[in-house]
Each structure stands twice: as C-alpha cells, then as structure tokens.
Scaffold this motif. Sequence first.
Motif, PDB file in Angstrom:
ATOM      1  N   MET A   1     -21.887  34.556  22.257  1.00  0.00           N
ATOM      2  CA  MET A   1     -21.054  33.553  21.605  1.00  0.00           C
ATOM      3  C   MET A   1     -20.373  32.694  22.664  1.00  0.00           C
ATOM      4  SD  MET A   1     -19.395  35.867  18.547  1.00  0.00           S
ATOM      5  CE  MET A   1     -18.912  37.190  19.656  1.00  0.00           C
TER       6      MET A   1
ATOM      7  N   CYS B   1     -19.905  33.207  13.634  1.00  0.00           N
ATOM      8  CA  CYS B   1     -20.178  33.923  14.877  1.00  0.00           C
ATOM      9  C   CYS B   1     -21.215  33.214  15.749  1.00  0.00           C
ATOM     10  CB  CYS B   1     -20.636  35.344  14.573  1.00  0.00           C
ATOM     11  SG  CYS B   1     -19.323  36.419  13.938  1.00  0.00           S
TER      12      CYS B   1
ATOM     13  N   LEU C   1     -14.289  37.680  16.683  1.00  0.00           N
ATOM     14  CA  LEU C   1     -14.403  36.538  17.593  1.00  0.00           C
ATOM     15  C   LEU C   1     -13.661  36.786  18.897  1.00  0.00           C
ATOM     16  CD1 LEU C   1     -14.000  33.583  15.065  1.00  0.00           C
ATOM     17  CD2 LEU C   1     -16.068  34.795  15.753  1.00  0.00           C
TER      18      LEU C   1
END
Length: 222
Positions: free
Chosen positions: A1, A114, A149
Amino acid sequence: MDYKLLGFFSGFPDGFPWDVAGRLREELTERGSLVMIASELSKHEKVDRYAAQWRGWFEDIGLPFEDYHTIDDRMEPAQAVRLVEETSCVILMGGDPAQQMRFLRDTGLDEALCKTSAAILGLSAGAVNMAARSLGIWESRPPRAGLGLANITVYPHYDPSDEEALAELLRISETLPICAMEDDSAIFISGERVSSMGEIHIIDRGRITPAWQGGLLLYVEG
C-alpha cells in the motif's frame, strides 16, 4: 500500500484548526474529486448535511475540489468502488463505526480503500475504522478488526475528565495501546513521516503519556 496521505481526526467543532489546514494545503495538491463515505447509511438528510459541511471546510481553507461525491445506501456498490478507485481524496465520515465497517465489507469498499493511492482521511468513526483495530469501548469487546491502513488504535473525542470512559480505556490498554485523541487533534501519516497536532494521549498498560513524550511513532509502526 502506497498512500499519499492518511489522516486520523477526532472532531473539529469549528472546522479545520489552522495547523491541520496547513498540513492539508501542503499535501492535497491534486484535488480532482472528493469522495465521502457515510457511516449512517440510511439517514440521508444527516449524511447530506455533513457532506456539505465537509465541502465547506475545504473551501474555507482554499482547497476546493472539482467534483464531490457522497457514498451511502443510495449508490450501487460498483459505482462506489469505481469512485474510490479514481478519486484524489476519500473521507470516511463520522457516526456509527460498526455500521460503516459492515457497509465497507459488504460492498467491497474495504478492498478498494486498501488498494487506492488516494489520500484517506477519517473523522471520529472513520478514523476508528481506518486503524488496525476498530475500538468502541462500550459496544465491541474485544475491538474488531479495522481496515488496517496503519498499525494504530485510536479513541476519538477523548475527554480526560470522563472517569467512566477513562477507566475502560485503562482496562483495555493492558493488552492494547490506545491513542486517545481530544477534539481538534489529528494524526497524519505520509510515507515514513508521522506527526500529530492537538492533544493526544498514549494509554498503554495502565499508564497515560502525552503523545509527543510517549513516542507516537512507536504506536503507529510498532
């Protein structure tokens, strides 16, 4: 990510504080569209009122977006996912964290969030759900899995004078460190840069420490 920006917000009674506004001006250089995801999906009048408030907050600090979209149960999931995939910035709105998380998982928005490279900002319930563990001190024991996250657990609207809530937070902190955020506070994560604004307290193993003294980075990356 690979996020441009993550922002965890407690609550802003009078709009963005000056230091939060300054950081947003620094980071949000691409403002094609702003997508706001509700938490109380069927309360349309309330959702629309708070969406207009968010829009006003950004415009008040000189950060208008080209387009604005609000996601609730009036929108088809496929369209909602597409908007998140294409947007510049996502807001996870406040309200009911459990209802919002169910909605995100049921629609596939959790996976889209995500994967997106958009800035993601969460207020209150939204900030709770962005975290690795979604903490509601009264309604969810133990804390539920959040979006993950960031490796952090936040408690918004923290009031040091609320003895009942503090006692529960101290109990939970024996196994889970918590970033307790007073209103007008924020945690920003951008790459390896982690910073905080306003009054934030680290509650860990029964002890309370100011975030600046307790090593906020440890509780985000640890």
